[in-house]
Scaffold this motif. Structure first.
Motif, PDB file in Angstrom:
ATOM      1  N   VAL A 101     -31.137  -5.673   3.376  1.00  0.00           N
ATOM      2  CA  VAL A 101     -31.725  -6.781   4.121  1.00  0.00           C
ATOM      3  C   VAL A 101     -32.250  -6.251   5.448  1.00  0.00           C
ATOM      4  N   PHE A 104     -30.947  -7.579   9.612  1.00  0.00           N
ATOM      5  CA  PHE A 104     -30.011  -8.609   9.164  1.00  0.00           C
ATOM      6  C   PHE A 104     -29.526  -9.511  10.298  1.00  0.00           C
ATOM      7  N   PHE A 155     -25.318 -16.196   5.216  1.00  0.00           N
ATOM      8  CA  PHE A 155     -25.828 -15.597   3.977  1.00  0.00           C
ATOM      9  C   PHE A 155     -25.074 -16.110   2.743  1.00  0.00           C
ATOM     10  N   ASP A 178     -25.455  -5.727   5.235  1.00  0.00           N
ATOM     11  CA  ASP A 178     -26.839  -5.921   4.807  1.00  0.00           C
ATOM     12  C   ASP A 178     -27.180  -5.132   3.544  1.00  0.00           C
ATOM     13  N   VAL A 201     -33.854 -13.814  -1.425  1.00  0.00           N
ATOM     14  CA  VAL A 201     -33.605 -13.432  -0.027  1.00  0.00           C
ATOM     15  C   VAL A 201     -34.625 -14.095   0.896  1.00  0.00           C
ATOM     16  N   PHE A 206     -34.555 -14.512   4.953  1.00  0.00           N
ATOM     17  CA  PHE A 206     -34.391 -13.094   5.247  1.00  0.00           C
ATOM     18  C   PHE A 206     -35.504 -12.303   4.569  1.00  0.00           C
ATOM     19  N   LEU A 208     -36.368  -8.319   2.639  1.00  0.00           N
ATOM     20  CA  LEU A 208     -35.880  -7.041   2.144  1.00  0.00           C
ATOM     21  C   LEU A 208     -36.574  -5.883   2.848  1.00  0.00           C
TER      22      LEU A 208
END
Length: 304
Positions: A101, A104, A155, A178, A201, A206, A208
């Motif tokens: 992530v 994060f 999360f 993350d 995600v 969020f 990647l």
């Protein structure tokens, strides 16, 4: 009864209202910055709260955040779970997809932290105060004692969806901070999994870090979570073993260096014990640390 304003929140957390008002007003300025080396190279910026704010954050962690459970797939910042357990889950002859992530902690804004506290039954006033106390310049920062738990809870919805995704494809899923891992005892079509993970995600606010997405085929060598995990059990790499031997040899032959680096040596010994247990080499390491701590150094030896 849940606190409804700054005065009742102060009592709930165990501080005088004047103290809480003071740290709320100056929260963004009550951090000091330093950098630490990243395992992958480069440096990570840490913003650590000063004593007045840290005490309040620790109270928030103990009295609020630790009472909210995170997803079972999460192994970081959770009491009773740790990085070694996570490494053991993915060790052995398994195919592993690792995804990261991006940014994060900073991606988690004060607005999102406000929403987290609202979801726990606090009113808008108290939720705003708590979110202000747990963020710096409008975002979560690395260094605050509350940040890890908040990141796990923010999360949590994504973890549930990713766990369901893994179940659908007959995989297992875990997350350490993350780092997300999907794994199975067989090779699998990882591009499709990565594509769906990216959508999940993103839908949860969020992003990647595509550069860090990596698939390890079943039985291939791999280094994850700071350990070699391609064997039956997690272990140090050869480089790590040489590094440890060199450090403890230097501490045993250079007392001044040993005293200057004793905390580092203690951390290294504990990390070794977590992986291999209290074996003979660990006993050697603890003896060296004991010698360093017990020896008296005269000023003449300390001077450069």
């Amino acid at each position: 009864m849940a606190p409804t304003d700054l005065v009742s929140l102060s009592k709930f957390l165990g501080f005088a209202p004047q103290h809480l008002f003071y740290v709320v007003e100056l929260a963004d300025k009550m951090y000091f910055q330093f950098k630490i080396e990243k395992a992958s190279g480069g440096k990570r910026t840490i913003h650590a709260p000063r004593t007045e704010l840290k005490g309040v954050q620790r109270a928030i962690l103990k009295k609020i955040l630790e009472n909210v459970s995170c997803n079972d797939a999460c192994f970081a910042y959770v009491r009773g779970r740790n990085v070694v357990q996570a490494a053991r889950k993915i060790s052995g002859h398994k195919a592993v997809l690792r995804l990261d992530v991006k940014n994060f902690f900073p991606t988690i804004t004060q607005k999102r932290v406000f929403g987290l506290f609202k979801s726990q039954g606090f009113n808008s006033t108290v939720s705003f105060i708590l979110s202000k106390l747990c963020t710096r310049n409008g975002e979560l920062c690395q260094g605050a004692p509350t940040s890890p738990s908040i990141s796990n809870l923010i999360f949590r919805n994504a973890d549930e969806q990713l766990t369901s995704l893994a179940t659908t494809f007959k995989l297992e899923y875990i997350r350490y901070s993350d780092d997300m891992f999907f794994f199975a005892d067989r090779n699998f079509r990882y591009p499709r999994i990565a594509e769906v993970v990216e959508k999940i995600v993103k839908a949860n606010g969020f992003e990647l870090n595509a550069k860090k997405t990596k698939f390890h085929r079943r039985g291939s060598p791999r280094f994850t979570l700071g350990l070699q995990t391609s064997g039956r059990d997690p272990r140090f790499s050869r480089f790590q073993k040489r590094l440890y031997r060199a450090a403890f040899f230097k501490a045993s032959s250079n007392l001044k260096w040993g005293h200057q680096n004793v905390q580092r040596l203690v951390g290294m010994a504990q990390w070794y014990k977590a992986i291999y247990g209290p074996d003979e080499l660990y006993q050697d390491y603890t003896r060296i640390i004991g010698n360093v701590l017990n020896m008296k150094i005269h000023d003449v030896y300390v001077q450069s």
